[in-house]
Scaffold this active site. Structure first.
Site: not given
Ligand code: SF4
Length: 610
Positions: A87, A156, A237, A239, A474, A480, A519, A523
């Site tokens: 990244r 970040r 992290k 932000k 995401c 991931c 998950c 993100c």
């Molecule tokens: Fe990975 Fe969870 Fe972030 Fe999606 S929300 S990119 S599954 S860590």
């Protein structure tokens, strides 16, 4: 200021061995984030050792594996199909055409042939083999971009409203984002030693390369001291984002620190008076752990522009000293703010800066502007905002299900951008919704720019996109490592189905935001907006509803544990109910926030909440 990294203001080093998470120990022993990364890079292996994986994040990379191959490879006695996600750190999402074209080339040379725009206005590569990581980072730095501190327990990528419209460009949000990013970057020179042979780019080289003042290029100010972070950096992290007043395009309430500009005057005469600060926002949570949850940032103080770096530094150091270093799931600053309260936090910041801070002024957001379409810049040139579905820049055959007037054409966004940027040299801004602004286009070139994009199947009229323009997902599976299920691969088809329902009900032009993650880490910020769909386990999701369009209010779980095959069947009656029962122009989220979840059509599911 004494270094007191640890819990409750006590230093981990003082507290002795056995205190702190394993990651804390790795940081302490890392010798300025060096660890054994250089030795690991020299070894002929496909992956990094466990301790180095943690340090690698501070340099911008996560070790991942192709999880779709996991079972087959295991059965065949093979190790996982390892590769790296890499990244960049691009404050405010601003880069020039030359830089973008280098990244585009690297995606083929070392990556998986795609570039992914992130929800924090950056770009990431997927599929880089360990043996190619050094060359990739090295070449990124040669184009005066950087991956340093794009990940890891530090500040970040700093977000900022990206639109260079007449007033916003004059305010210089992107430049401020860059200043904050440089101020909070780790000072250790380990990044240069490991990835660019100890060389540092000089300011002269920066100028010769015509780098913008607000570029993210590597800098010359590294030392071995970490005056802000200390030896253990931050607990997790961190932000920061900067918003234009009235437009919450950067999701200010999801930031650890949000700066909301206060302005006077209009157009080119607009001047920056100061910032309202909000603090303590964050999206992540863990299923089944009630002590973890998304939190919207709270109003904190009002500051002048000159105070920004000083006050931000003080806030960061409070989190450094009081953030939870024993439980990483509870280590974000949002929990310090929630558990100790804004008055305590403010006193602590005021003690560190030696004066009191005034309360914030009235904060109001009227919209979330995605900046798509044509807009005039202050210099008379134009920028065009184009939608990039889930931020993925690649060339594909368009799925047959896409609602789109050009659906027979292939979507060759990546080729189209390459052609366009080679010809016109536009600068770029990445938006917080994972879209792209093509900037600095002359009036006479507008028609040709549209032609090139349309020839590559790219939609330039955002009104043709329906609710696709508001959707975000995401990466999730298969790359991931934390993903429990899919997001990016499944959301477009679901959005097609939701759009079909809206069309069928005569509401095809309605605004409805849907965000999906694989998950609960969140993100794609699924806990803000109309509908959030959050992965629980393979093909199983929680559906959150009740947020507002302006993203100032969190949504809540309305339908827990919905199978992927049942998502559209669950959403359909909720959409029908909204369109039937709402007040004029009432959004989906506002409607359910007003009437509550008892009115949800699927009572059997809805009763499981709260
Ligand atoms: Fe990975 Fe969870 Fe972030 Fe999606 S929300 S990119 S599954 S860590």
């Amino acid at each position: 200021m004494p270094e007191t990294n640890g819990t409750n203001g006590k230093t981990l080093l003082d507290l002795g061995p056995g205190v702190g998470s394993s990651v804390e120990k790795i940081k302490i022993e890392s010798r300025g984030l060096r660890g054994h990364l250089a030795e690991e890079l020299a070894r002929d292996t496909t992956h990094f050792a466990e301790s180095e994986i943690q340090l690698l994040k501070f340099h911008g990379s996560y070790q991942q594996e192709d999880r779709s191959q996991r079972q087959a490879r295991k059965a065949a006695g093979l190790e996982p199909a390892y590769s790296m996600m890499l990244r960049l750190r691009i404050p405010g999402g601003a880069l020039n055409a030359q830089q973008y074209l280098v990244l585009d080339k690297l995606a083929d040379t070392y990556g998986n042939g795609t570039l992914r725009l992130t929800t924090r206005q950056s770009i990431q590569f997927h599929g880089i083999l360990k043996g190619n990581l050094w060359a990739t980072i090295h070449e990124i730095n040669e184009t005066l971009l950087s991956t340093r501190s794009a990940c890891g327990d530090v500040n970040r990528n700093v977000m900022a409203c990206p639109a260079p419209t007449v007033s916003r460009a004059a305010i210089g949000f992107t430049a401020l984002a860059d200043h904050i990013a440089r101020h909070l970057a780790p000072r250790s020179s380990s990044y240069y030693e490991i990835w660019i042979d100890g060389e540092r780019i000089t300011e002269k080289q920066l100028a010769e390369n015509n780098a913008k003042l607000d570029s993210t290029a590597v800098r010359i100010d590294s030392t071995e001291d970490e005056p802000i972070y200390g030896k253990t950096y931050l607990p997790r992290k961190f932000k920061i984002g900067i918003a234009y007043p009235g437009d919450n395009c950067i999701d200010i309430y999801t930031q650890d620190i949000g700066l909301i500009a206060e302005l006077r005057g209009e157009g080119e005469k607009e001047e920056l008076l100061g910032f309202n600060l909000v603090i303590g926002g964050g999206m992540g949570m863990t299923h089944g752990k009630a002590e973890t949850h998304p939190i919207a940032a709270l109003p904190f103080a009002y500051i002048t522009p000159d105070e920004a770096l000083e006050v931000i530094t003080a806030i960061v150091t409070v989190q450094r000293d009081y953030g939870d270093r024993t439980n990483r799931k509870h280590a974000r600053m949002k929990y310090v703010v929630e558990e100790r309260g804004i008055p305590w936090f403010k006193e602590e910041v005021e003690r560190r800066i030696g004066r009191q801070l005034p309360d914030p002024h009235d904060i109001r957001f009227e919209d979330v502007c995605d900046h798509l379409g044509w807009h005039e810049q202050p210099d008379g040139r134009w920028f065009l905002g184009i939608s990039v579905e889930n931020g993925r820049i690649h060339d594909i055959e368009r799925p047959a299900s896409t609602n789109h007037s050009d659906e027979q054409r292939p979507l060759a966004l990546r080729s189209g951008l390459r052609t366009l940027l080679s010809q016109y040299g536009c600068s770029l801004r990445i938006t917080p919704q994972q879209n792209l602004l093509l900037c600095d286009i002359a009036e006479n070139d507008r028609a040709d720019v549209e032609r090139v994009l349309r020839e590559h199947g790219v939609i330039t009229d955002a009104t043709e996109l329906g609710i696709h323009r508001y959707a975000m997902a995401c990466p999730a599976l298969p790359t991931c490592g934390l993903a429990l299920t899919d997001a990016e691969r499944t959301l477009p088809a679901l959005i097609d189905q939701v759009q079909d329902i809206l069309n069928e009900l005569g509401a095809g032009d309605e605004r409805l935001s849907v965000r999906m993650t694989g998950c609960p880490n969140g993100c794609a910020r699924p806990y803000m907006g109309d509908i959030g769909i959050v992965g629980r386990s393979l093909n199983l999701y929680d559906i959150f509803i009740g947020g507002d369009w302006e993203n100032t209010r969190l949504n809540r779980v309305a339908f827990p544990k919905v199978k992927s095959a049942d998502l559209i069947g669950t959403l359909r009656p909720a959409i029908e109910n909204w369109l039937r029962g709402r007040n004029a122009h009432e959004t989906f989220g506002d409607y359910y926030h007003r009437i509550g979840f008892d009115a949800l059509p699927n009572q059997a599911v809805a009763s499981a909440l709260s």
